[in-house]
Design an enzyme around this catalytic site. Structure first.
Site: not given
Length: 463
Positions: A159, A165, A289, A291, A293, A296
């Site tokens: 990874k 994405g 992980e 994110n 932010r 979506v």
């Protein structure tokens, strides 16, 4: 500080979402647009629209200097980066803050720490959050990768440390695979994120993808429960639900508590998501992980909790405390989001830019369509193919699936092929209805259903 004018450093449906949230708070907006996006809906809705460069994203939406200059030139006191582009760029967040503007998101040091997935794994372990067995930080060359792989056992996931994405990811079943795939993954990560760093994890073959939505004000952190995002194609999410029907109450409580604990350990500010793999066979979950932010799929969390995540991001960035406590966040019903992309499922999901000749949006109770579309809009070929997200809510998952099928049958986007027919087929699939899916399930399903007719219609439904 009071925020009076926000610079929207993004495009598409998330830019529209930010503008609407800001307007409800009485805040003016300045929308960035590239040469290809002059006519996009966000540019029409914002109080001011500002050109920031040519069509290519590297010269416009990824141009940190151009974005900051436009924000300063137009009197903005805050920048909202949305998702993608510069949203997890620590250098940009730092530039914004040093210029005296508010970055609507976490601090640069938080983005830097949690944005590197190998570092985030170490921090999760330090916070007592379970992680998938793997390397301790980045791997330094093939020899170290071989030693780690032999320790945790094949198959292993290679990874990328940066980005997301689904890029920079490979699965190696043998040492020979590892030797061949590590250079590929590193090159792809370097091209996509400017960072070829890699780490290894044990591969969980029938994993489910579950993530926790959190909100923080720099001191306090709460969660808005979890989402399941197991329906993926090429590791790209296409369908999201909340809450995750696969979890027991005890696992849900432990999962959400672990996410809050990790976010508190980095003094998190804003909206963020902690992603986990859930081993359905063993009932174990592992952090993979974070994110740093808005995501979506945030609307499904909003639909089941009633919490406006984007509005709350703006408030805490201005220095306010969270407007609600954990005890005030309750789950009601079930929500599903499907991504409507300008892609042709019958031709290998080929992107299909073009003009929207006709648009009919579904409505009714529990139906929401977050989109950048309007009739006559011409979709440019330079960016992500996401056109919008169809989100439905109902009292339970079974009723939400029925409502989704009804809403999809009403959605009409003419002029370009879309993935709506794929979602309609999935909404009527018995395995989806039973919740018998995992992160590789959709790939297998597509092999058995290689073509989705453009004129697919829902099967007869019974309540």
């Amino acid at each position: 500080m009071a925020i009076r004018r926000i610079f929207v450093a993004n495009r598409g449906e998330i830019a529209v979402r930010i503008i609407r949230a800001a307007r409800e708070l009485g805040i003016a907006t300045v929308q960035a647009f590239s040469a290809a996006d002059r006519d996009m809906l966000a540019a029409r809705l914002a109080d001011v629209a500002v050109p920031v460069g040519p069509a290519h994203a590297t010269k416009s939406y990824l141009n940190k200097e151009a974005m900051l200059k436009a924000a300063l030139d137009h009197g903005c006191d805050a920048v909202h980066p949305g998702y993608g582009f510069l949203s997890e760029n620590a250098e940009f967040a730092e530039m914004v803050e040093k210029a005296g503007l508010v970055f609507i998101g976490p601090k640069a040091e938080t983005i830097r720490a949690m944005g590197d997935k190998a570092t985030a794994r170490l921090m999760a372990a330090q916070a007592g959050v379970p992680t998938v067995p793997g390397s301790e930080g980045r791997i330094e060359g093939i020899d170290e990768a071989r030693r780690v792989a032999e320790t945790i056992g094949y198959p292993v996931m290679i990874k990328a440390s940066a980005g997301g994405g689904g890029r920079g990811i490979r699965v190696a079943g043998t040492a020979a695979d590892l030797d061949k795939l590590i250079p590929q993954a590193s090159a792809e990560a370097l091209a996509a994120f400017g960072d070829g760093g890699l780490y290894l994890e044990r591969f969980v073959p029938r994993a489910r993808h579950v993530e926790v939505q959190i909100l923080g004000d720099g001191e306090n952190v709460i969660h808005a429960y979890e989402r399941e995002c197991s329906l993926q194609r090429h590791r790209q999410k296409v369908w999201e639900e909340a809450p995750a029907a696969c979890l027991s109450p005890a696992v849900r409580e432990a999962l959400c508590e672990s996410a809050v604990r990790l976010a508190k350990s980095v003094s998190y500010r804003g909206a963020g998501t902690l992603e986990y793999l859930y081993d359905d066979d063993r009932g174990d979950f592992f952090f993979i992980e974070m994110n740093t932010r808005i995501q979506v799929e945030h609307p499904v969390s909003e639909m089941i909790t009633g919490v406006d995540l984007v509005r709350e991001m703006i408030r805490v960035a201005a220095g306010e405390k969270l407007s609600l406590s954990q005890e005030q966040v309750k789950v009601s019903g079930h929500a599903i989001e499907v991504r409507i992309n300008a892609e042709d499922p019958a031709r290998g999901f080929m992107p299909a830019p073009g003009a929207i000749t006709s648009l009919s949006v579904p409505g009714g109770m529990g139906v929401r369509f977050d989109t950048m579309l309007y009739q006559g809009y011409s979709i440019p070929p330079f960016y992500d193919s996401l056109l919008g997200k169809l989100i439905v809510w109902d009292t339970d998952r079974r009723m939400a699936l029925l409502r989704l099928a009804r809403a999809l049958s009403e959605l009409k986007v003419e002029g370009v092929p879309t993935t709506a027919a794929l979602h309609l087929a999935l909404a009527n699939d018995p395995q989806v209805a039973a919740g018998s899916v995992h992160t590789r399930w959709l790939e297998d399903w597509l092999q058995a259903h290689p073509l989705v007719p453009a004129d697919a219609r829902p099967l007869p439904l019974t309540a």
